[in-house]
Design an enzyme around this catalytic site. Structure first.
Site, PDB file in Angstrom:
ATOM      1  N   TYR A   1      -8.041   0.164  -7.653  1.00  0.00           N
ATOM      2  CA  TYR A   1      -7.530   0.080  -7.072  1.00  0.00           C
ATOM      3  C   TYR A   1      -8.477  -0.734  -5.559  1.00  0.00           C
ATOM      4  O   TYR A   1      -8.127  -2.092  -4.870  1.00  0.00           O
ATOM      5  CB  TYR A   1      -6.694  -0.005  -6.679  1.00  0.00           C
ATOM      6  CG  TYR A   1      -5.304  -0.323  -8.407  1.00  0.00           C
ATOM      7  CD1 TYR A   1      -5.113  -1.567  -7.638  1.00  0.00           C
ATOM      8  CD2 TYR A   1      -4.946   1.358  -8.289  1.00  0.00           C
ATOM      9  CE1 TYR A   1      -4.214  -1.136  -9.818  1.00  0.00           C
ATOM     10  CE2 TYR A   1      -3.815   0.923  -9.341  1.00  0.00           C
ATOM     11  CZ  TYR A   1      -4.199  -0.176 -10.151  1.00  0.00           C
ATOM     12  OH  TYR A   1      -2.485  -0.668 -10.559  1.00  0.00           O
TER      13      TYR A   1
ATOM     14  N   GLU B   1       8.664  -2.635  -3.835  1.00  0.00           N
ATOM     15  CA  GLU B   1       7.561  -1.993  -4.158  1.00  0.00           C
ATOM     16  C   GLU B   1       8.438  -1.415  -3.335  1.00  0.00           C
ATOM     17  O   GLU B   1       7.780   0.528  -3.622  1.00  0.00           O
ATOM     18  CB  GLU B   1       6.804  -2.411  -3.067  1.00  0.00           C
ATOM     19  CG  GLU B   1       5.881  -4.174  -3.976  1.00  0.00           C
ATOM     20  CD  GLU B   1       4.668  -3.213  -5.375  1.00  0.00           C
ATOM     21  OE1 GLU B   1       4.799  -2.365  -5.409  1.00  0.00           O
ATOM     22  OE2 GLU B   1       4.821  -4.175  -6.250  1.00  0.00           O
TER      23      GLU B   1
ATOM     24  N   TYR C   1      -1.421  -3.627  -3.663  1.00  0.00           N
ATOM     25  CA  TYR C   1      -1.937  -2.786  -4.344  1.00  0.00           C
ATOM     26  C   TYR C   1      -4.050  -3.068  -3.530  1.00  0.00           C
ATOM     27  O   TYR C   1      -4.917  -1.773  -3.800  1.00  0.00           O
ATOM     28  CB  TYR C   1      -2.335  -2.696  -5.125  1.00  0.00           C
ATOM     29  CG  TYR C   1      -1.101  -1.669  -6.558  1.00  0.00           C
ATOM     30  CD1 TYR C   1      -1.302  -0.875  -7.461  1.00  0.00           C
ATOM     31  CD2 TYR C   1       0.416  -1.957  -5.839  1.00  0.00           C
ATOM     32  CE1 TYR C   1      -0.186  -0.204  -7.651  1.00  0.00           C
ATOM     33  CE2 TYR C   1       0.818  -1.474  -6.148  1.00  0.00           C
ATOM     34  CZ  TYR C   1       1.018  -0.706  -7.356  1.00  0.00           C
ATOM     35  OH  TYR C   1       2.047   0.629  -8.096  1.00  0.00           O
TER      36      TYR C   1
ATOM     37  N   ASP D   1       5.725   1.792 -14.434  1.00  0.00           N
ATOM     38  CA  ASP D   1       4.707   0.735 -13.830  1.00  0.00           C
ATOM     39  C   ASP D   1       4.168   0.563 -14.699  1.00  0.00           C
ATOM     40  O   ASP D   1       3.896  -1.206 -14.834  1.00  0.00           O
ATOM     41  CB  ASP D   1       2.958   1.679 -12.910  1.00  0.00           C
ATOM     42  CG  ASP D   1       2.778   0.257 -11.910  1.00  0.00           C
ATOM     43  OD1 ASP D   1       3.408  -0.578 -11.300  1.00  0.00           O
ATOM     44  OD2 ASP D   1       1.841   0.984 -11.855  1.00  0.00           O
TER      45      ASP D   1
ATOM     46  N   CYS E   1       2.910  -7.546  -4.857  1.00  0.00           N
ATOM     47  CA  CYS E   1       2.005  -6.173  -6.141  1.00  0.00           C
ATOM     48  C   CYS E   1       1.302  -6.062  -5.960  1.00  0.00           C
ATOM     49  O   CYS E   1       0.032  -5.179  -5.363  1.00  0.00           O
ATOM     50  CB  CYS E   1       2.855  -6.365  -7.022  1.00  0.00           C
ATOM     51  SG  CYS E   1       2.133  -4.895  -8.168  1.00  0.00           S
TER      52      CYS E   1
END
Length: 221
Positions: free
Chosen positions: A165, A207, A137, A43, A133
Site C-alpha cells: 500500500y 471503514e 489505504y 478483507d 477504501c
C-alpha cells in the site's frame, strides 16, 4: 477540490479511520497474527464485493472515460490486492473455500451499503462510496512507510502489507483515483455535495468499524 472538501467535512472520523488502533498496532508490529488473519480473511471477502461495485460503476458510466476507469480499477483489485491476500492467507486459511457464511456482519453492512449506493444512485455517488477504501489505504500506506522507512521494515512482521500500500504502483493508482474524483469538483451543486458528503461519512465510519472488528474478531455485532 471535491475529495479535500469531503475530508474536511468529515475530518474527525477520517482521522479516526487513518489512525485507528488497528493501524497503530500494525505499524509497531504489536498486532497479533490472529487479528491480522481475521482482518485478511474478511478483507478478502470484502474485496470480491468491492470488485463487483466497480462492475456496477461501469454500468453507471456515462461515457468511455468513466467506463475505462471502472474497468481498470476492477482489474487492479482482481489481479493485485486479491492475489496478495490469497498469498498471505495461505499461512492458515484456504481463500478459495471462503463463502458468505464466513462473512462478518460489519462486512455485510459495508459492502451491501456500497452496492445499494450504486443501485440507487449515479456514477459519482458510487465513486465517492468507493473512495474511502481506495484513497484511505493509499494515505495509510504512505504514512506508515514514511514513519518506518526501509530500515524499519527490514524485519517487520507486516512488511509485505505495508509495502503493497506504500509502493509506487498502488500510490500511482490512488493518485489517479483522487485526481479523477476531483475532476468532478466543478460539476457538483450544493445539493449534490450534501448527498456525497452523507455517503462519504457513512463509508468512513464503516471503514473504522472494519478495523475495530478485526481487533475484537467478532463476526456478529
Amino acid at each position: 477540490m471535491l475529495f479535500q472538501r469531503l475530508i474536511k467535512e468529515n475530518s474527525k472520523i477520517w482521522d479516526a479511520y487513518l489512525h485507528h488502533n488497528f493501524v497503530k498496532k500494525l505499524e509497531n508490529g504489536s498486532l497479533a497474527m490472529e487479528n491480522f488473519l481475521f482482518y485478511l480473511k474478511q478483507d478478502y471477502i470484502y474485496l470480491i464485493h468491492y470488485a463487483q461495485c466497480y462492475a456496477l460503476l461501469a454500468l453507471n458510466a456515462n461515457n468511455a472515460k468513466e467506463l475505462h476507469f471502472a474497468m481498470k480499477f476492477q482489474n487492479y483489485i482482481l489481479e493485485g490486492e486479491l492475489e496478495l491476500h490469497k498469498s498471505i492467507l495461505k499461512l492458515g486459511i484456504d481463500a478459495e473455500r471462503l463463502s458468505v457464511k464466513d462473512e462478518s456482519i460489519v462486512n455485510i453492512a459495508y459492502t451491501r451499503y456500497m452496492l445499494n449506493v450504486g443501485q440507487s444512485g449515479d456514477f459519482l455517488d458510487l465513486l465517492v462510496a468507493l473512495s474511502a477504501c481506495a484513497i484511505g489505504y493509499g494515505y495509510i500506506g504512505k504514512e506508515l512507510y514514511e514513519k518506518l522507512g526501509a530500515k524499519g521494515l527490514e524485519n517487520h512482521t507486516y512488511r509485505e502489507w505495508i509495502l503493497t500500500y506504500s509502493g509506487k504502483e498502488f500510490q500511482d493508482e490512488i493518485k489517479e483515483f483522487e485526481d479523477f474524483l476531483n475532476s468532478y469538483s466543478n460539476q457538483t451543486s450544493k445539493e449534490k455535495f450534501d448527498k456525497l458528503n452523507t455517503i462519504f461519512g457513512a463509508v468512513v465510519r464503516l471503514e473504522t468499524a472494519f478495523w475495530q472488528h478485526a481487533l475484537t474478531m467478532n463476526l456478529e455485532i
